[in-house]
Design a protein around this motif. Structure first.
Motif, PDB file in Angstrom:
ATOM      1  N   UNK A   1       0.833  -1.212   0.000  1.00 50.05           N
ATOM      2  CA  UNK A   1       0.000   0.000   0.000  1.00 50.05           C
ATOM      3  C   UNK A   1       0.860   1.252   0.000  1.00 50.05           C
ATOM      4  N   UNK A   2       1.808   1.287   0.907  1.00 43.80           N
ATOM      5  CA  UNK A   2       2.673   2.459   1.027  1.00 43.80           C
ATOM      6  C   UNK A   2       3.415   2.700  -0.285  1.00 43.80           C
ATOM      7  N   UNK A   3       3.801   1.632  -0.920  1.00 46.74           N
ATOM      8  CA  UNK A   3       4.517   1.764  -2.184  1.00 46.74           C
ATOM      9  C   UNK A   3       3.606   2.337  -3.263  1.00 46.74           C
TER      10      UNK A   3
ATOM     11  N   UNK B   1      -2.759  -5.921 -10.319  1.00 43.89           N
ATOM     12  CA  UNK B   1      -3.522  -4.725 -10.666  1.00 43.89           C
ATOM     13  C   UNK B   1      -4.702  -4.531  -9.724  1.00 43.89           C
ATOM     14  N   UNK B   2      -5.340  -5.608  -9.378  1.00 37.78           N
ATOM     15  CA  UNK B   2      -6.522  -5.489  -8.508  1.00 37.78           C
ATOM     16  C   UNK B   2      -6.129  -4.990  -7.136  1.00 37.78           C
ATOM     17  N   UNK B   3      -4.973  -5.412  -6.684  1.00 40.03           N
ATOM     18  CA  UNK B   3      -4.503  -4.951  -5.382  1.00 40.03           C
ATOM     19  C   UNK B   3      -4.280  -3.445  -5.400  1.00 40.03           C
ATOM     20  N   UNK B   4      -3.796  -2.952  -6.529  1.00 37.63           N
ATOM     21  CA  UNK B   4      -3.606  -1.512  -6.658  1.00 37.63           C
ATOM     22  C   UNK B   4      -4.963  -0.817  -6.573  1.00 37.63           C
ATOM     23  N   UNK B   5      -5.936  -1.397  -7.222  1.00 37.83           N
ATOM     24  CA  UNK B   5      -7.287  -0.843  -7.142  1.00 37.83           C
ATOM     25  C   UNK B   5      -7.756  -0.769  -5.710  1.00 37.83           C
ATOM     26  N   UNK B   6      -7.425  -1.782  -4.954  1.00 38.57           N
ATOM     27  CA  UNK B   6      -7.800  -1.789  -3.543  1.00 38.57           C
ATOM     28  C   UNK B   6      -7.083  -0.713  -2.763  1.00 38.57           C
ATOM     29  N   UNK B   7      -5.816  -0.567  -3.058  1.00 41.23           N
ATOM     30  CA  UNK B   7      -5.031   0.449  -2.351  1.00 41.23           C
ATOM     31  C   UNK B   7      -5.659   1.816  -2.560  1.00 41.23           C
TER      32      UNK B   7
ATOM     33  N   UNK C   1      -8.711   2.402  -3.460  1.00 40.12           N
ATOM     34  CA  UNK C   1     -10.064   2.418  -2.917  1.00 40.12           C
ATOM     35  C   UNK C   1     -10.059   2.834  -1.453  1.00 40.12           C
ATOM     36  N   UNK C   2      -8.982   2.500  -0.781  1.00 40.85           N
ATOM     37  CA  UNK C   2      -8.857   2.810   0.637  1.00 40.85           C
ATOM     38  C   UNK C   2      -8.491   4.266   0.875  1.00 40.85           C
ATOM     39  N   UNK C   3      -8.070   4.960  -0.166  1.00 41.07           N
ATOM     40  CA  UNK C   3      -7.615   6.331  -0.016  1.00 41.07           C
ATOM     41  C   UNK C   3      -8.725   7.264   0.460  1.00 41.07           C
ATOM     42  N   UNK C   4      -8.297   8.320   1.084  1.00 41.26           N
ATOM     43  CA  UNK C   4      -9.217   9.395   1.451  1.00 41.26           C
ATOM     44  C   UNK C   4      -8.632  10.697   0.933  1.00 41.26           C
ATOM     45  N   UNK C   5      -9.452  11.709   0.696  1.00 40.32           N
ATOM     46  CA  UNK C   5      -8.962  12.991   0.177  1.00 40.32           C
ATOM     47  C   UNK C   5      -7.899  13.603   1.077  1.00 40.32           C
ATOM     48  N   UNK C   6      -7.986  13.318   2.353  1.00 45.92           N
ATOM     49  CA  UNK C   6      -7.031  13.906   3.296  1.00 45.92           C
ATOM     50  C   UNK C   6      -5.626  13.360   3.104  1.00 45.92           C
ATOM     51  N   UNK C   7      -5.516  12.239   2.409  1.00 50.69           N
ATOM     52  CA  UNK C   7      -4.208  11.616   2.251  1.00 50.69           C
ATOM     53  C   UNK C   7      -3.392  12.299   1.163  1.00 50.69           C
TER      54      UNK C   7
ATOM     55  N   UNK D   1      -4.994  10.379  -6.817  1.00 51.33           N
ATOM     56  CA  UNK D   1      -5.515   9.111  -7.347  1.00 51.33           C
ATOM     57  C   UNK D   1      -6.199   9.286  -8.691  1.00 51.33           C
ATOM     58  N   UNK D   2      -6.574  10.514  -9.012  1.00 44.96           N
ATOM     59  CA  UNK D   2      -7.256  10.709 -10.283  1.00 44.96           C
ATOM     60  C   UNK D   2      -6.328  10.439 -11.459  1.00 44.96           C
ATOM     61  N   UNK D   3      -5.022  10.409 -11.190  1.00 37.93           N
ATOM     62  CA  UNK D   3      -4.075  10.157 -12.278  1.00 37.93           C
ATOM     63  C   UNK D   3      -3.857   8.679 -12.525  1.00 37.93           C
ATOM     64  N   UNK D   4      -4.580   7.861 -11.793  1.00 41.19           N
ATOM     65  CA  UNK D   4      -4.473   6.422 -12.021  1.00 41.19           C
ATOM     66  C   UNK D   4      -5.744   5.935 -12.712  1.00 41.19           C
TER      67      UNK D   4
END
Length: 115
Positions: A6-8, A37-43, A45-51, A55-58
């Motif tokens: 995730x951090x990566x 790829x799906x794991x990246x989608x999950x990563x 998905x867990x994001x929040x705007x505060x982070x 993510x819009x560039x993915x």
DNA sequence: GATCTGACCACCG
DNA sequence: CCGGTGGCCAGAT
């Protein structure tokens, strides 16, 4: 973070310059998970705007926004990218050949080493 | 510990 | 060109 993966993902996504995009599969491949790829989608998905992760560039391998759900604000993923200079056609497809970003190997190496 | 699910991708018809 | 199918990975239940 439950997993360094995730951090990566986050670290890499933060490095994407404005006007550039990356695909889920590309990110997974760079992080030594060619089929993740799906794991990246999950990563993401867990994001929040505060982070503060762009993510819009993915986007997916077809050059389209994976979701048209409005996740955080008044604008869709596509509209955000268009503001940055990433143009879409009437079908919501962008030219990956033109906009896809290829990060320097040094950056990938640094991320993989958890720097 | 087993099973389901997901912001995916490649392949096939 | 479009829709369905299988497969991989990590998290959630």
């Amino acid at each position: 973070m439950a997993s360094p993966f995730y951090a990566q993902v986050y670290a890499l996504v933060r490095q994407i310059p404005p006007g550039k995009v990356m695909t889920y599969g590309q990110i997974a491949w760079l992080l030594d998970k060619p089929q993740g790829a799906r794991a990246v989608g999950w990563a993401l998905h867990q994001l929040t705007p505060e982070m503060d992760v762009p993510w819009q560039r993915v986007i997916n391998a077809q050059g389209k926004c994976s979701t048209f759900l409005q996740l955080s604000s008044d604008y869709t993923q596509q509209e955000r990218l268009e503001r940055e200079g990433v143009l879409f056609d009437e079908k919501g497809v962008t030219d990956l050949q033109q906009y896809q970003w290829h990060p320097p190997n040094a950056l990938i190496d640094a991320i993989l080493n958890n720097v």
